[in-house]
Design a protein around this motif. Structure first.
Motif, short mmCIF file in Angstrom:
data_model
loop_
_atom_site.label_atom_id
_atom_site.label_comp_id
_atom_site.label_asym_id
_atom_site.label_seq_id
_atom_site.Cartn_x
_atom_site.Cartn_y
_atom_site.Cartn_z
N TRP A 109 -2.10 -8.19 -2.43
CA TRP A 109 -2.14 -7.34 -3.09
C TRP A 109 -2.66 -7.15 -4.32
N SER B 60 -3.01 -1.43 -8.36
CA SER B 60 -3.21 -0.24 -7.17
C SER B 60 -3.19 1.31 -8.80
N LEU C 104 1.12 -1.37 0.40
CA LEU C 104 -0.39 -0.13 -0.57
C LEU C 104 0.49 1.40 -0.26
N HIS D 140 -7.34 7.71 -0.46
CA HIS D 140 -7.30 6.37 -1.18
C HIS D 140 -7.98 4.99 -0.83
N THR E 81 -6.30 0.33 -4.01
CA THR E 81 -5.68 -0.65 -4.07
C THR E 81 -6.77 -1.49 -3.91
#
Length: 534
Positions: free
Chosen positions: A229, A232, A35, A43, A222
Protein backbone atom coordinates in the motif's frame (compact mmCIF):
# COMPACT_ATOMS: atom_id res chain seq x y z
CA UNK A 1 -17.27 13.78 -10.42
CA UNK A 2 -19.92 12.61 -7.99
CA UNK A 3 -19.76 13.26 -4.27
CA UNK A 4 -19.58 10.50 -1.67
CA UNK A 5 -23.00 9.31 -0.61
CA UNK A 6 -22.15 9.69 3.08
CA UNK A 7 -19.99 11.94 5.19
CA UNK A 8 -16.68 10.13 5.58
CA UNK A 9 -16.34 11.28 9.19
CA UNK A 10 -19.61 9.66 10.20
CA UNK A 11 -19.60 6.54 8.06
CA UNK A 12 -18.52 3.11 9.25
CA UNK A 13 -16.42 1.59 6.45
CA UNK A 14 -18.35 -0.86 4.32
CA UNK A 15 -15.12 -2.72 3.63
CA UNK A 16 -11.88 -2.49 5.56
CA UNK A 17 -8.75 -4.53 4.83
CA UNK A 18 -5.71 -4.06 7.07
CA UNK A 19 -2.19 -5.45 6.93
CA UNK A 20 -2.97 -8.01 4.23
CA UNK A 21 -0.13 -10.39 3.40
CA UNK A 22 -0.24 -13.14 0.78
CA UNK A 23 2.63 -15.37 -0.34
CA UNK A 24 2.87 -18.07 -2.98
CA UNK A 25 5.93 -20.03 -1.99
CA UNK A 26 8.88 -17.61 -2.11
CA UNK A 27 6.86 -15.04 -4.06
CA UNK A 28 5.29 -12.23 -2.03
CA UNK A 29 2.16 -11.22 -3.93
CA UNK A 30 1.01 -8.75 -1.30
CA UNK A 31 3.15 -7.54 1.60
CA UNK A 32 1.16 -4.71 3.15
CA UNK A 33 -2.36 -4.36 1.73
CA UNK A 34 -4.72 -1.72 3.10
CA UNK A 35 -8.10 -0.59 1.81
CA UNK A 36 -10.94 1.36 3.39
CA UNK A 37 -14.10 1.80 1.32
CA UNK A 38 -16.98 3.94 2.58
CA UNK A 39 -20.64 3.14 1.84
CA UNK A 40 -21.99 4.58 -1.39
CA UNK A 41 -18.70 5.69 -2.90
CA UNK A 42 -16.76 4.64 -5.99
CA UNK A 43 -13.28 3.83 -4.78
CA UNK A 44 -10.47 3.40 -7.31
CA UNK A 45 -7.77 0.76 -6.84
CA UNK A 46 -4.82 1.51 -9.12
CA UNK A 47 -1.30 0.28 -9.65
CA UNK A 48 0.89 -1.20 -12.32
CA UNK A 49 0.57 -4.87 -13.24
CA UNK A 50 2.10 -6.92 -10.45
CA UNK A 51 1.34 -4.28 -7.82
CA UNK A 52 -0.94 -6.68 -5.92
CA UNK A 53 -4.39 -5.51 -7.07
CA UNK A 54 -5.61 -8.93 -8.24
CA UNK A 55 -4.36 -10.61 -5.08
CA UNK A 56 -6.19 -8.11 -2.91
CA UNK A 57 -9.40 -8.62 -4.92
CA UNK A 58 -9.26 -12.41 -4.51
CA UNK A 59 -9.01 -11.89 -0.74
CA UNK A 60 -11.79 -9.28 -0.66
CA UNK A 61 -14.08 -11.64 -2.59
CA UNK A 62 -13.34 -14.71 -0.47
CA UNK A 63 -11.54 -16.72 -3.13
CA UNK A 64 -8.53 -17.16 -0.88
CA UNK A 65 -7.49 -16.35 2.67
CA UNK A 66 -4.69 -13.93 3.55
CA UNK A 67 -1.62 -15.23 5.31
CA UNK A 68 -1.90 -12.26 7.66
CA UNK A 69 -4.19 -9.30 8.13
CA UNK A 70 -7.92 -8.81 8.56
CA UNK A 71 -10.94 -8.10 6.34
CA UNK A 72 -14.07 -6.50 7.82
CA UNK A 73 -17.49 -5.88 6.27
CA UNK A 74 -19.59 -3.27 8.11
CA UNK A 75 -17.20 -3.64 11.04
CA UNK A 76 -17.74 -7.42 11.27
CA UNK A 77 -15.18 -10.11 10.35
CA UNK A 78 -15.43 -11.56 6.86
CA UNK A 79 -17.32 -14.87 6.52
CA UNK A 80 -15.48 -18.20 6.64
CA UNK A 81 -13.81 -18.97 3.31
CA UNK A 82 -16.05 -21.98 2.64
CA UNK A 83 -19.34 -20.13 3.17
CA UNK A 84 -19.91 -19.02 -0.42
CA UNK A 85 -23.49 -17.90 0.17
CA UNK A 86 -22.36 -15.53 2.91
CA UNK A 87 -19.67 -14.08 0.63
CA UNK A 88 -22.20 -13.57 -2.19
CA UNK A 89 -24.30 -11.50 0.21
CA UNK A 90 -21.28 -9.28 0.88
CA UNK A 91 -19.39 -8.76 -2.36
CA UNK A 92 -19.21 -9.65 -6.06
CA UNK A 93 -16.69 -9.01 -8.82
CA UNK A 94 -17.42 -8.25 -12.46
CA UNK A 95 -14.33 -9.31 -14.37
CA UNK A 96 -13.03 -8.44 -17.83
CA UNK A 97 -13.76 -12.01 -18.85
CA UNK A 98 -17.49 -12.83 -18.64
CA UNK A 99 -18.68 -15.14 -15.86
CA UNK A 100 -22.13 -15.59 -17.39
CA UNK A 101 -23.03 -18.68 -19.42
CA UNK A 102 -23.34 -17.35 -22.99
CA UNK A 103 -25.81 -19.95 -24.26
CA UNK A 104 -28.30 -19.31 -21.45
CA UNK A 105 -30.82 -16.48 -21.41
CA UNK A 106 -30.48 -13.44 -19.20
CA UNK A 107 -33.15 -14.81 -16.84
CA UNK A 108 -31.42 -18.18 -16.59
CA UNK A 109 -28.08 -16.52 -15.80
CA UNK A 110 -29.62 -14.28 -13.16
CA UNK A 111 -31.01 -17.24 -11.21
CA UNK A 112 -28.69 -20.06 -12.20
CA UNK A 113 -28.73 -22.86 -9.60
CA UNK A 114 -31.60 -21.15 -7.73
CA UNK A 115 -34.43 -21.29 -10.25
CA UNK A 116 -37.95 -21.05 -8.78
CA UNK A 117 -39.73 -24.39 -8.59
CA UNK A 118 -43.24 -25.15 -9.74
CA UNK A 119 -45.37 -28.24 -9.34
CA UNK A 120 -43.56 -31.53 -9.11
CA UNK A 121 -40.25 -29.88 -8.38
CA UNK A 122 -39.80 -28.72 -11.96
CA UNK A 123 -38.53 -25.25 -12.86
CA UNK A 124 -41.28 -22.66 -13.18
CA UNK A 125 -40.17 -20.82 -16.30
CA UNK A 126 -42.96 -18.26 -15.96
CA UNK A 127 -41.90 -17.33 -12.44
CA UNK A 128 -38.26 -17.30 -13.56
CA UNK A 129 -38.97 -14.75 -16.29
CA UNK A 130 -41.18 -12.69 -13.98
CA UNK A 131 -38.58 -12.56 -11.21
CA UNK A 132 -35.86 -11.71 -13.72
CA UNK A 133 -37.92 -8.86 -15.17
CA UNK A 134 -38.60 -7.52 -11.67
CA UNK A 135 -34.91 -7.70 -10.74
CA UNK A 136 -33.81 -5.91 -13.92
CA UNK A 137 -36.48 -3.27 -13.43
CA UNK A 138 -35.45 -2.71 -9.81
CA UNK A 139 -31.91 -1.84 -10.87
CA UNK A 140 -32.93 -0.07 -14.09
CA UNK A 141 -31.21 -2.58 -16.38
CA UNK A 142 -32.83 -2.38 -19.80
CA UNK A 143 -32.28 -5.92 -21.08
CA UNK A 144 -34.76 -8.51 -22.34
CA UNK A 145 -34.88 -11.39 -19.80
CA UNK A 146 -35.38 -13.85 -22.69
CA UNK A 147 -32.36 -12.56 -24.64
CA UNK A 148 -29.50 -14.99 -25.17
CA UNK A 149 -26.62 -13.66 -23.09
CA UNK A 150 -24.05 -14.26 -25.84
CA UNK A 151 -25.90 -11.74 -28.01
CA UNK A 152 -25.68 -8.90 -25.48
CA UNK A 153 -23.38 -5.93 -25.83
CA UNK A 154 -20.48 -5.94 -23.40
CA UNK A 155 -21.96 -3.09 -21.37
CA UNK A 156 -25.33 -4.90 -21.06
CA UNK A 157 -23.61 -8.13 -20.06
CA UNK A 158 -21.77 -6.25 -17.33
CA UNK A 159 -25.04 -4.80 -16.02
CA UNK A 160 -26.58 -8.29 -15.96
CA UNK A 161 -23.64 -9.50 -13.86
CA UNK A 162 -24.07 -6.52 -11.51
CA UNK A 163 -27.82 -7.20 -11.22
CA UNK A 164 -27.12 -10.86 -10.44
CA UNK A 165 -24.72 -9.83 -7.67
CA UNK A 166 -27.22 -7.39 -6.22
CA UNK A 167 -29.90 -10.09 -6.20
CA UNK A 168 -27.87 -12.01 -3.59
CA UNK A 169 -27.91 -8.97 -1.34
CA UNK A 170 -24.39 -7.73 -2.07
CA UNK A 171 -24.00 -3.97 -2.13
CA UNK A 172 -20.24 -3.94 -2.73
CA UNK A 173 -19.29 -4.53 -6.37
CA UNK A 174 -15.74 -4.84 -7.69
CA UNK A 175 -15.41 -3.71 -11.32
CA UNK A 176 -12.19 -5.12 -12.81
CA UNK A 177 -11.24 -3.09 -15.92
CA UNK A 178 -14.91 -2.64 -16.89
CA UNK A 179 -14.15 -0.21 -19.73
CA UNK A 180 -11.45 -2.24 -21.49
CA UNK A 181 -13.82 -3.36 -24.27
CA UNK A 182 -16.09 -0.29 -24.38
CA UNK A 183 -15.94 2.77 -26.58
CA UNK A 184 -16.29 6.32 -25.26
CA UNK A 185 -20.06 6.45 -25.48
CA UNK A 186 -20.50 3.05 -23.81
CA UNK A 187 -18.10 4.13 -21.07
CA UNK A 188 -20.17 7.23 -20.37
CA UNK A 189 -23.34 5.12 -20.18
CA UNK A 190 -21.61 2.76 -17.73
CA UNK A 191 -20.56 5.70 -15.57
CA UNK A 192 -24.09 7.09 -15.61
CA UNK A 193 -25.41 3.73 -14.42
CA UNK A 194 -22.75 3.54 -11.73
CA UNK A 195 -23.76 6.97 -10.40
CA UNK A 196 -27.42 5.93 -10.33
CA UNK A 197 -26.57 2.72 -8.46
CA UNK A 198 -24.49 4.71 -5.97
CA UNK A 199 -27.53 6.81 -5.19
CA UNK A 200 -29.37 3.53 -4.52
CA UNK A 201 -26.78 2.48 -1.96
CA UNK A 202 -24.36 0.44 -4.07
CA UNK A 203 -20.62 0.81 -3.46
CA UNK A 204 -17.96 0.19 -6.11
CA UNK A 205 -14.30 -0.74 -6.10
CA UNK A 206 -13.17 0.46 -9.52
CA UNK A 207 -10.01 -1.02 -11.05
CA UNK A 208 -8.68 0.69 -14.16
CA UNK A 209 -5.44 1.52 -15.91
CA UNK A 210 -7.04 4.61 -17.47
CA UNK A 211 -6.41 7.32 -14.92
CA UNK A 212 -8.77 9.80 -16.52
CA UNK A 213 -11.63 7.43 -15.64
CA UNK A 214 -10.58 7.53 -11.99
CA UNK A 215 -11.06 11.30 -12.01
CA UNK A 216 -14.38 11.04 -13.81
CA UNK A 217 -16.20 8.49 -11.69
CA UNK A 218 -14.39 7.94 -8.37
CA UNK A 219 -14.25 9.86 -5.10
CA UNK A 220 -11.31 8.10 -3.45
CA UNK A 221 -8.25 6.29 -4.78
CA UNK A 222 -5.90 3.73 -3.26
CA UNK A 223 -2.50 3.08 -4.85
CA UNK A 224 -0.56 -0.18 -4.61
CA UNK A 225 3.04 -0.50 -5.78
CA UNK A 226 5.43 -3.44 -5.51
CA UNK A 227 2.89 -5.44 -3.45
CA UNK A 228 2.52 -2.67 -0.88
CA UNK A 229 0.00 0.00 0.00
CA UNK A 230 1.34 3.42 -0.99
CA UNK A 231 -1.44 5.92 -0.37
CA UNK A 232 -5.18 6.50 -0.16
CA UNK A 233 -6.57 9.95 -0.84
CA UNK A 234 -9.62 11.84 -2.11
CA UNK A 235 -9.37 12.02 -5.88
CA UNK A 236 -10.07 15.75 -5.85
CA UNK A 237 -6.96 16.32 -3.69
CA UNK A 238 -4.55 14.16 -5.72
CA UNK A 239 -3.28 15.75 -8.96
CA UNK A 240 -2.67 13.41 -11.88
CA UNK A 241 1.10 13.89 -11.68
CA UNK A 242 1.12 12.88 -8.01
CA UNK A 243 -1.02 9.83 -8.77
CA UNK A 244 1.32 8.68 -11.54
CA UNK A 245 4.31 9.27 -9.27
CA UNK A 246 2.71 7.11 -6.56
CA UNK A 247 2.07 4.32 -9.06
CA UNK A 248 5.45 4.45 -10.79
CA UNK A 249 7.65 5.38 -7.84
CA UNK A 250 9.09 8.29 -9.76
CA UNK A 251 8.15 11.90 -10.44
CA UNK A 252 7.38 12.39 -14.13
CA UNK A 253 7.84 16.03 -15.06
CA UNK A 254 6.69 17.69 -18.25
CA UNK A 255 10.30 17.73 -19.42
CA UNK A 256 10.62 14.00 -18.81
CA UNK A 257 7.41 13.39 -20.75
CA UNK A 258 8.78 15.47 -23.62
CA UNK A 259 12.01 13.47 -23.62
CA UNK A 260 9.98 10.27 -23.86
CA UNK A 261 8.14 11.51 -26.95
CA UNK A 262 8.85 9.35 -29.96
CA UNK A 263 10.96 11.01 -32.65
CA UNK A 264 8.99 10.47 -35.82
CA UNK A 265 10.29 10.89 -39.33
CA UNK A 266 7.69 11.61 -41.95
CA UNK A 267 6.78 8.77 -44.29
CA UNK A 268 8.41 9.56 -47.65
CA UNK A 269 5.91 10.67 -50.26
CA UNK A 270 7.30 8.06 -52.64
CA UNK A 271 7.06 5.20 -50.10
CA UNK A 272 5.35 2.27 -51.81
CA UNK A 273 1.69 1.62 -50.97
CA UNK A 274 1.49 -1.63 -49.03
CA UNK A 275 -2.29 -1.81 -48.45
CA UNK A 276 -4.55 -0.42 -51.16
CA UNK A 277 -8.29 -0.57 -50.47
CA UNK A 278 -10.95 0.58 -52.93
CA UNK A 279 -14.71 0.60 -52.46
CA UNK A 280 -14.65 -2.04 -49.74
CA UNK A 281 -18.12 -2.78 -48.43
CA UNK A 282 -19.18 -5.14 -45.66
CA UNK A 283 -21.83 -5.73 -43.03
CA UNK A 284 -21.03 -2.57 -41.05
CA UNK A 285 -19.01 -0.40 -43.46
CA UNK A 286 -19.37 0.83 -47.05
CA UNK A 287 -17.28 2.30 -49.89
CA UNK A 288 -14.04 2.32 -47.94
CA UNK A 289 -11.06 3.78 -49.77
CA UNK A 290 -7.77 3.86 -47.89
CA UNK A 291 -4.06 3.29 -48.32
CA UNK A 292 -1.28 2.42 -45.90
CA UNK A 293 2.26 2.94 -47.11
CA UNK A 294 5.33 0.97 -46.16
CA UNK A 295 6.50 2.22 -42.78
CA UNK A 296 3.28 4.16 -42.12
CA UNK A 297 0.97 3.90 -39.12
CA UNK A 298 -2.67 4.67 -39.90
CA UNK A 299 -5.29 4.82 -37.15
CA UNK A 300 -8.97 3.97 -37.38
CA UNK A 301 -11.21 5.79 -34.92
CA UNK A 302 -14.96 5.95 -34.39
CA UNK A 303 -17.78 5.01 -32.05
CA UNK A 304 -18.91 1.45 -31.37
CA UNK A 305 -21.28 1.46 -34.34
CA UNK A 306 -18.80 3.01 -36.76
CA UNK A 307 -17.66 -0.27 -38.31
CA UNK A 308 -13.98 0.29 -37.54
CA UNK A 309 -13.39 -3.05 -35.81
CA UNK A 310 -15.28 -5.07 -38.41
CA UNK A 311 -13.26 -3.36 -41.13
CA UNK A 312 -9.92 -4.09 -39.47
CA UNK A 313 -10.91 -7.70 -38.76
CA UNK A 314 -11.76 -8.10 -42.45
CA UNK A 315 -8.12 -7.45 -43.37
CA UNK A 316 -7.09 -10.17 -40.89
CA UNK A 317 -9.38 -12.71 -42.58
CA UNK A 318 -12.13 -12.77 -39.97
CA UNK A 319 -14.88 -11.43 -42.26
CA UNK A 320 -15.70 -11.54 -45.95
CA UNK A 321 -16.74 -8.18 -47.47
CA UNK A 322 -19.57 -8.06 -49.97
CA UNK A 323 -17.86 -5.71 -52.41
CA UNK A 324 -14.71 -3.80 -53.25
CA UNK A 325 -11.07 -4.83 -53.30
CA UNK A 326 -8.02 -4.80 -51.05
CA UNK A 327 -4.50 -5.46 -52.30
CA UNK A 328 -1.51 -6.13 -50.08
CA UNK A 329 1.82 -5.58 -51.75
CA UNK A 330 0.05 -5.56 -55.11
CA UNK A 331 -1.64 -8.94 -54.55
CA UNK A 332 -5.30 -9.54 -53.82
CA UNK A 333 -5.85 -9.91 -50.08
CA UNK A 334 -7.78 -13.08 -49.21
CA UNK A 335 -10.93 -12.52 -47.17
CA UNK A 336 -12.79 -14.83 -44.80
CA UNK A 337 -9.73 -17.03 -44.19
CA UNK A 338 -7.43 -16.21 -41.26
CA UNK A 339 -4.76 -18.72 -42.32
CA UNK A 340 -4.69 -17.36 -45.87
CA UNK A 341 -4.42 -13.81 -44.55
CA UNK A 342 -1.50 -14.86 -42.35
CA UNK A 343 0.24 -16.44 -45.35
CA UNK A 344 -0.40 -13.26 -47.33
CA UNK A 345 1.55 -11.28 -44.74
CA UNK A 346 -1.03 -10.00 -42.23
CA UNK A 347 -0.26 -10.10 -38.52
CA UNK A 348 -3.04 -9.27 -36.08
CA UNK A 349 -3.52 -8.41 -32.42
CA UNK A 350 -7.24 -9.12 -31.94
CA UNK A 351 -9.56 -7.01 -29.83
CA UNK A 352 -9.96 -9.50 -26.97
CA UNK A 353 -6.91 -11.38 -25.75
CA UNK A 354 -9.06 -13.64 -23.55
CA UNK A 355 -11.37 -15.00 -26.24
CA UNK A 356 -9.41 -14.38 -29.45
CA UNK A 357 -5.77 -13.83 -28.59
CA UNK A 358 -4.52 -16.60 -26.31
CA UNK A 359 -4.91 -20.32 -25.65
CA UNK A 360 -4.76 -20.33 -21.87
CA UNK A 361 -4.09 -24.06 -21.60
CA UNK A 362 -0.79 -23.62 -23.45
CA UNK A 363 2.59 -22.15 -22.58
CA UNK A 364 4.01 -18.76 -23.48
CA UNK A 365 6.22 -20.36 -26.12
CA UNK A 366 3.35 -22.31 -27.68
CA UNK A 367 1.20 -19.17 -27.89
CA UNK A 368 3.96 -16.95 -29.25
CA UNK A 369 5.06 -19.34 -32.00
CA UNK A 370 1.83 -20.94 -33.19
CA UNK A 371 1.70 -18.69 -36.27
CA UNK A 372 5.17 -19.74 -37.47
CA UNK A 373 5.35 -23.45 -36.71
CA UNK A 374 5.93 -24.21 -40.40
CA UNK A 375 9.20 -22.26 -40.17
CA UNK A 376 10.41 -24.19 -37.14
CA UNK A 377 10.35 -27.67 -38.66
CA UNK A 378 9.69 -29.74 -41.75
CA UNK A 379 7.00 -32.19 -42.81
CA UNK A 380 4.76 -31.24 -39.90
CA UNK A 381 7.41 -31.86 -37.23
CA UNK A 382 8.52 -28.95 -35.06
CA UNK A 383 12.06 -28.92 -33.72
CA UNK A 384 11.82 -28.37 -29.96
CA UNK A 385 15.18 -26.58 -29.71
CA UNK A 386 14.33 -24.25 -32.58
CA UNK A 387 10.95 -23.47 -31.09
CA UNK A 388 12.47 -22.71 -27.67
CA UNK A 389 15.17 -20.44 -29.14
CA UNK A 390 12.61 -18.58 -31.22
CA UNK A 391 10.30 -18.18 -28.20
CA UNK A 392 13.20 -16.95 -26.05
CA UNK A 393 14.00 -14.32 -28.67
CA UNK A 394 10.39 -13.13 -28.71
CA UNK A 395 10.25 -12.97 -24.90
CA UNK A 396 13.40 -10.83 -24.86
CA UNK A 397 12.27 -8.69 -27.80
CA UNK A 398 8.90 -7.92 -26.23
CA UNK A 399 10.28 -7.62 -22.68
CA UNK A 400 7.84 -10.24 -21.41
CA UNK A 401 8.36 -10.74 -17.68
CA UNK A 402 8.22 -14.50 -17.32
CA UNK A 403 10.19 -17.47 -16.02
CA UNK A 404 10.64 -18.77 -19.55
CA UNK A 405 8.79 -20.09 -22.61
CA UNK A 406 7.42 -23.11 -20.73
CA UNK A 407 5.50 -21.01 -18.19
CA UNK A 408 1.70 -21.21 -18.67
CA UNK A 409 0.40 -18.06 -20.30
CA UNK A 410 -2.44 -18.07 -17.77
CA UNK A 411 0.08 -17.14 -15.06
CA UNK A 412 0.89 -13.81 -16.68
CA UNK A 413 -0.40 -10.37 -15.79
CA UNK A 414 -2.62 -8.59 -18.30
CA UNK A 415 0.23 -6.50 -19.71
CA UNK A 416 2.56 -9.46 -20.21
CA UNK A 417 -0.24 -11.58 -21.69
CA UNK A 418 -0.90 -8.82 -24.23
CA UNK A 419 2.82 -8.78 -25.07
CA UNK A 420 2.57 -12.48 -25.92
CA UNK A 421 -0.26 -11.70 -28.35
CA UNK A 422 1.87 -8.95 -29.89
CA UNK A 423 4.85 -11.32 -30.07
CA UNK A 424 2.82 -13.83 -32.08
CA UNK A 425 1.63 -11.10 -34.45
CA UNK A 426 5.22 -9.97 -35.06
CA UNK A 427 6.67 -13.49 -35.24
CA UNK A 428 5.60 -13.94 -38.86
CA UNK A 429 7.32 -10.69 -39.90
CA UNK A 430 4.10 -9.33 -41.40
CA UNK A 431 3.89 -6.79 -44.18
CA UNK A 432 0.68 -5.46 -42.60
CA UNK A 433 0.23 -5.36 -38.83
CA UNK A 434 -3.38 -4.93 -37.68
CA UNK A 435 -3.70 -3.83 -34.05
CA UNK A 436 -7.17 -3.74 -32.47
CA UNK A 437 -7.32 -2.10 -29.03
CA UNK A 438 -3.66 -3.07 -28.49
CA UNK A 439 -3.28 -1.46 -25.06
CA UNK A 440 -6.70 -2.23 -23.56
CA UNK A 441 -6.51 -3.28 -19.91
CA UNK A 442 -2.75 -2.97 -19.45
CA UNK A 443 -0.71 -0.83 -17.08
CA UNK A 444 1.22 2.31 -18.00
CA UNK A 445 4.60 0.60 -18.42
CA UNK A 446 3.21 -2.27 -20.51
CA UNK A 447 1.28 0.22 -22.62
CA UNK A 448 4.44 2.14 -23.44
CA UNK A 449 6.26 -1.10 -24.22
CA UNK A 450 3.52 -2.26 -26.61
CA UNK A 451 3.43 1.10 -28.39
CA UNK A 452 7.24 0.99 -28.67
CA UNK A 453 6.93 -2.34 -30.49
CA UNK A 454 4.49 -0.66 -32.88
CA UNK A 455 7.04 2.09 -33.49
CA UNK A 456 9.74 -0.52 -34.14
CA UNK A 457 7.54 -2.27 -36.68
CA UNK A 458 7.02 1.05 -38.44
CA UNK A 459 10.76 1.66 -38.54
CA UNK A 460 11.26 -1.82 -40.04
CA UNK A 461 8.99 -0.84 -42.93
CA UNK A 462 5.85 -2.63 -41.80
CA UNK A 463 2.52 -1.03 -42.69
CA UNK A 464 0.52 -0.68 -39.47
CA UNK A 465 -3.23 -0.24 -39.04
CA UNK A 466 -4.34 0.67 -35.50
CA UNK A 467 -7.93 0.56 -34.23
CA UNK A 468 -8.31 2.17 -30.84
CA UNK A 469 -10.44 4.40 -28.64
CA UNK A 470 -7.32 5.46 -26.75
CA UNK A 471 -5.97 8.87 -27.72
CA UNK A 472 -2.50 7.80 -26.56
CA UNK A 473 -2.53 5.02 -29.17
CA UNK A 474 -3.82 7.27 -31.94
CA UNK A 475 -1.27 10.01 -31.25
CA UNK A 476 1.45 7.60 -32.44
CA UNK A 477 -0.15 7.43 -35.89
CA UNK A 478 0.91 9.27 -39.04
CA UNK A 479 -2.74 9.67 -39.95
CA UNK A 480 -6.05 8.86 -38.28
CA UNK A 481 -9.15 8.05 -40.33
CA UNK A 482 -12.50 8.49 -38.61
CA UNK A 483 -15.44 6.21 -39.44
CA UNK A 484 -19.00 7.34 -38.83
CA UNK A 485 -21.87 4.93 -39.59
CA UNK A 486 -19.57 2.75 -41.68
CA UNK A 487 -18.00 5.47 -43.82
CA UNK A 488 -14.75 7.40 -43.59
CA UNK A 489 -15.76 10.98 -42.85
CA UNK A 490 -12.55 12.64 -41.64
CA UNK A 491 -8.79 12.35 -41.78
CA UNK A 492 -6.40 13.84 -39.23
CA UNK A 493 -2.65 14.18 -39.74
CA UNK A 494 -0.11 13.56 -36.96
CA UNK A 495 -0.18 16.34 -34.39
CA UNK A 496 -3.97 16.63 -34.46
CA UNK A 497 -5.81 18.37 -31.65
CA UNK A 498 -7.65 15.95 -29.39
CA UNK A 499 -10.77 18.12 -29.55
CA UNK A 500 -10.87 17.93 -33.36
CA UNK A 501 -10.54 14.14 -33.39
CA UNK A 502 -13.22 13.65 -30.74
CA UNK A 503 -15.52 16.02 -32.63
CA UNK A 504 -15.09 13.93 -35.78
CA UNK A 505 -15.81 10.73 -33.87
CA UNK A 506 -19.01 12.28 -32.50
CA UNK A 507 -20.12 13.28 -35.98
CA UNK A 508 -19.60 17.02 -35.66
CA UNK A 509 -16.08 17.37 -37.07
CA UNK A 510 -14.80 18.57 -40.45
CA UNK A 511 -15.45 16.49 -43.57
CA UNK A 512 -12.52 14.47 -44.88
CA UNK A 513 -10.38 16.50 -47.21
CA UNK A 514 -12.38 19.68 -46.71
CA UNK A 515 -9.45 21.75 -45.38
CA UNK A 516 -9.44 24.55 -42.83
CA UNK A 517 -12.79 25.91 -43.91
CA UNK A 518 -14.57 22.62 -43.49
CA UNK A 519 -18.17 22.45 -42.42
CA UNK A 520 -19.53 20.14 -39.78
CA UNK A 521 -21.59 17.05 -40.46
CA UNK A 522 -25.20 18.12 -40.15
CA UNK A 523 -27.00 15.52 -42.21
CA UNK A 524 -29.19 12.60 -41.10
CA UNK A 525 -26.25 10.61 -39.71
CA UNK A 526 -25.16 13.45 -37.45
CA UNK A 527 -28.74 14.03 -36.32
CA UNK A 528 -29.16 10.35 -35.50
CA UNK A 529 -26.01 10.29 -33.40
CA UNK A 530 -27.01 13.52 -31.71
CA UNK A 531 -30.39 12.04 -30.87
CA UNK A 532 -28.70 8.99 -29.41
CA UNK A 533 -26.56 11.20 -27.19
CA UNK A 534 -29.63 12.98 -25.85
Amino acid sequence: MTKPAMDSAAATPLVEASGIVKRYGPTVALQDGHLTVLPGESHALVGRNGAGKSTLVTILTGLQAPDAGTVLFDGEPAPPLGDRDAWRRKVACVYQKPTVVPELTVAENLFINRQPEGRGGFISWRRLRTQAAELLDTWDVHVDPDARTAELKVEDRQMVEIARALSFGARFIVLDEPTAQLDNREIERLFTRMRALQESGVTFLFISHHLQEVYEVCQTVTVLRDARWITSAPVAELPRGALVAAMAGEVITEQAEAERAVARAEVPADAPVMLDVKGLTGESYADIDLTVRKGEVVGLAGSSGSGKINLAESFAGLHRPTGGTARLGGEQLPFGDVTAALRAGVGCVPRDRHDQGLVFGMSIGDNATMSVLDRLGRYGFVATDSKRRFADELIERLDIHAEGPDQPVSDLSGGNAQKVVMARALASEPRLLVLINPTAGVDVKSKESLLARMDNARQDGTAVLVVSDELDDLRRCDRVLVLFHGRIVAEHEAGFRDHDLVASIEGVGPVRGAGNGATSHNGPAAKEQGDNRG
